[in-house]
Design a protein around this motif. Structure first.
Motif, PDB file in Angstrom:
ATOM      1  N   THR A 195       0.889  -0.700  -0.344  1.00  0.00           N
ATOM      2  CA  THR A 195      -0.378  -0.116   0.064  1.00  0.00           C
ATOM      3  C   THR A 195       1.536   0.985   0.022  1.00  0.00           C
ATOM      4  O   THR A 195       0.772   1.575  -1.300  1.00  0.00           O
ATOM      5  N   PRO A 196       1.330   1.436   0.866  1.00  0.00           N
ATOM      6  CA  PRO A 196       2.926   2.436   0.037  1.00  0.00           C
ATOM      7  C   PRO A 196       3.490   3.037  -0.425  1.00  0.00           C
ATOM      8  O   PRO A 196       3.551   3.398  -1.178  1.00  0.00           O
ATOM      9  N   VAL A 197       3.461   1.305  -1.676  1.00  0.00           N
ATOM     10  CA  VAL A 197       4.140   1.726  -2.963  1.00  0.00           C
ATOM     11  C   VAL A 197       3.204   2.480  -3.539  1.00  0.00           C
ATOM     12  O   VAL A 197       3.889   3.200  -4.654  1.00  0.00           O
ATOM     13  N   ALA A 198       2.204   2.288  -3.482  1.00  0.00           N
ATOM     14  CA  ALA A 198       1.538   1.939  -4.828  1.00  0.00           C
ATOM     15  C   ALA A 198       0.909   3.756  -3.723  1.00  0.00           C
ATOM     16  O   ALA A 198       0.546   4.560  -5.042  1.00  0.00           O
ATOM     17  N   SER A 199       1.145   4.209  -2.696  1.00  0.00           N
ATOM     18  CA  SER A 199       0.905   5.898  -2.361  1.00  0.00           C
ATOM     19  C   SER A 199       2.028   6.411  -3.073  1.00  0.00           C
ATOM     20  O   SER A 199       1.945   8.132  -4.009  1.00  0.00           O
ATOM     21  N   ARG A 200       3.289   5.703  -3.263  1.00  0.00           N
ATOM     22  CA  ARG A 200       4.063   6.340  -4.090  1.00  0.00           C
ATOM     23  C   ARG A 200       4.120   6.376  -5.760  1.00  0.00           C
ATOM     24  O   ARG A 200       4.585   7.737  -5.698  1.00  0.00           O
ATOM     25  N   TYR A 210      -4.798  -2.265  -9.600  1.00  0.00           N
ATOM     26  CA  TYR A 210      -4.417  -3.069  -8.633  1.00  0.00           C
ATOM     27  C   TYR A 210      -3.952  -1.731  -7.119  1.00  0.00           C
ATOM     28  O   TYR A 210      -4.048  -2.135  -6.078  1.00  0.00           O
ATOM     29  N   GLY A 211      -2.424  -1.108  -7.647  1.00  0.00           N
ATOM     30  CA  GLY A 211      -2.426   0.046  -6.879  1.00  0.00           C
ATOM     31  C   GLY A 211      -3.139   0.634  -6.425  1.00  0.00           C
ATOM     32  O   GLY A 211      -4.042   1.589  -5.413  1.00  0.00           O
ATOM     33  N   ALA A 212      -4.413   1.366  -7.387  1.00  0.00           N
ATOM     34  CA  ALA A 212      -5.836   2.222  -6.901  1.00  0.00           C
ATOM     35  C   ALA A 212      -6.310   1.557  -6.136  1.00  0.00           C
ATOM     36  O   ALA A 212      -7.789   2.008  -5.085  1.00  0.00           O
ATOM     37  N   ARG A 213      -6.393   0.378  -5.929  1.00  0.00           N
ATOM     38  CA  ARG A 213      -7.982  -0.723  -5.307  1.00  0.00           C
ATOM     39  C   ARG A 213      -6.867  -0.070  -3.907  1.00  0.00           C
ATOM     40  O   ARG A 213      -8.307   0.105  -2.977  1.00  0.00           O
ATOM     41  N   LEU A 214      -5.390  -0.346  -3.523  1.00  0.00           N
ATOM     42  CA  LEU A 214      -5.085   0.150  -2.398  1.00  0.00           C
ATOM     43  C   LEU A 214      -5.110   0.826  -1.472  1.00  0.00           C
ATOM     44  O   LEU A 214      -5.949   0.782  -0.315  1.00  0.00           O
ATOM     45  N   LEU A 215      -5.793   1.837  -2.400  1.00  0.00           N
ATOM     46  CA  LEU A 215      -4.863   2.987  -1.877  1.00  0.00           C
ATOM     47  C   LEU A 215      -6.963   3.466  -1.760  1.00  0.00           C
ATOM     48  O   LEU A 215      -6.838   4.816  -0.871  1.00  0.00           O
ATOM     49  N   GLU A 216      -8.380   2.410  -1.824  1.00  0.00           N
ATOM     50  CA  GLU A 216      -9.128   3.393  -1.957  1.00  0.00           C
ATOM     51  C   GLU A 216      -9.662   2.057  -0.947  1.00  0.00           C
ATOM     52  O   GLU A 216     -10.987   2.684   0.032  1.00  0.00           O
ATOM     53  N   ASP A 217      -9.195   1.453   0.675  1.00  0.00           N
ATOM     54  CA  ASP A 217      -8.858   0.656   1.695  1.00  0.00           C
ATOM     55  C   ASP A 217      -9.504   2.053   2.348  1.00  0.00           C
ATOM     56  O   ASP A 217      -8.288   3.151   3.119  1.00  0.00           O
ATOM     57  N   ALA A 218     -10.965   1.720   3.697  1.00  0.00           N
ATOM     58  CA  ALA A 218     -10.763   2.659   4.106  1.00  0.00           C
ATOM     59  C   ALA A 218      -9.492   2.771   5.365  1.00  0.00           C
ATOM     60  O   ALA A 218      -9.138   3.955   5.718  1.00  0.00           O
ATOM     61  N   PHE A 259      -6.356   2.314   5.010  1.00  0.00           N
ATOM     62  CA  PHE A 259      -5.313   3.456   4.109  1.00  0.00           C
ATOM     63  C   PHE A 259      -6.019   4.633   4.550  1.00  0.00           C
ATOM     64  O   PHE A 259      -5.057   5.963   4.239  1.00  0.00           O
ATOM     65  N   ARG A 260      -7.620   5.279   3.552  1.00  0.00           N
ATOM     66  CA  ARG A 260      -7.518   6.568   3.744  1.00  0.00           C
ATOM     67  C   ARG A 260      -7.941   7.207   5.056  1.00  0.00           C
ATOM     68  O   ARG A 260      -7.254   8.373   5.405  1.00  0.00           O
ATOM     69  N   ALA A 261      -7.986   6.445   5.869  1.00  0.00           N
ATOM     70  CA  ALA A 261      -8.112   7.448   7.097  1.00  0.00           C
ATOM     71  C   ALA A 261      -6.647   7.630   7.505  1.00  0.00           C
ATOM     72  O   ALA A 261      -6.962   8.692   8.203  1.00  0.00           O
ATOM     73  N   TRP A 262      -5.833   6.733   7.614  1.00  0.00           N
ATOM     74  CA  TRP A 262      -4.073   6.934   7.362  1.00  0.00           C
ATOM     75  C   TRP A 262      -4.124   8.321   6.795  1.00  0.00           C
ATOM     76  O   TRP A 262      -3.319   9.189   7.480  1.00  0.00           O
ATOM     77  N   GLU A 263      -3.867   8.183   5.520  1.00  0.00           N
ATOM     78  CA  GLU A 263      -4.061   9.620   4.609  1.00  0.00           C
ATOM     79  C   GLU A 263      -4.669  10.949   5.365  1.00  0.00           C
ATOM     80  O   GLU A 263      -3.596  11.627   5.235  1.00  0.00           O
ATOM     81  N   ALA A 264      -5.699  10.349   5.869  1.00  0.00           N
ATOM     82  CA  ALA A 264      -6.162  11.687   6.388  1.00  0.00           C
ATOM     83  C   ALA A 264      -5.718  12.135   7.249  1.00  0.00           C
ATOM     84  O   ALA A 264      -5.620  13.563   8.022  1.00  0.00           O
TER      85      ALA A 264
END
Length: 180
Positions: free
Chosen positions: A130-135, A155-163, A165-170
């Protein structure tokens, strides 16, 4: 905090080696991300953090270990920056080689296990990537440019849609705004 922004003084009370992540489980302290994941998988077997199928589990562990110890050009050229707006970067030969390796790995596992995640269902391997997808998103890197099929980018986009991950990002974005 972005990698490198946390001071030794902030980390020291939590980590004897001055590194993160660290998991504190009662009196037990675990200071390595892969060891943390293995501990959690053993402690909470009903969470099914590794695939049940032995072959899928072996490949998920191999992919996690590869991410844990490899892709140094990707990590160096593309630091984690959850609060940064997308911005393209120059792709060096070393970065291109890492991106081709990543595309090969994601293609192989998605094809072998049928997706939607690397080993079929979500596992620790997906947490590692998931951090790779973010990069990839932050630095506007598409794996289709490095031998990946559209499934790899999806797949990378799907990882970034995870709830989670989105909370961590927020949280990271809120911390960045508060620090200004």
């Amino acid at each position: 905090l972005r990698q490198g922004e946390a001071t030794q003084a902030q980390i020291a009370p939590h980590s004897p080696f001055g590194q993160v992540p660290v998991l504190k489980d009662g009196e037990l302290m675990i200071w390595d991300s892969l060891a943390i994941c293995e501990h959690l998988a053993e402690r909470f077997p009903d969470a099914r953090l590794w695939p049940e199928d032995p072959a899928a589990r072996a490949q998920a562990r191999a992919a996690s270990a590869l991410m844990h110890s490899g892709f140094s050009a990707l990590r160096s050229a593309c630091p984690m920056a959850l609060d940064q707006a997308p911005a393209p970067i120059e792709v060096t030969d070393a970065l291109a080689a890492d991106l081709r390796r990543l595309a090969t790995l994601w293609n192989l596992m998605l094809d072998r296990h049928g997706g939607p995640f690397l080993a079929g269902s979500w596992s620790i391997a997906d947490a590692f990537f998931t951090p790779v997808a973010s990069r990839l998103r932050t630095y506007e890197l598409a794996l289709t440019d490095f031998g990946g099929g559209p499934e790899a980018d999806a797949y990378g986009a799907r990882l970034l849609e995870d709830a989670d991950f989105r909370a961590w990002e927020a949280d990271a974005r809120a911390e960045a705004r508060a620090a200004v």
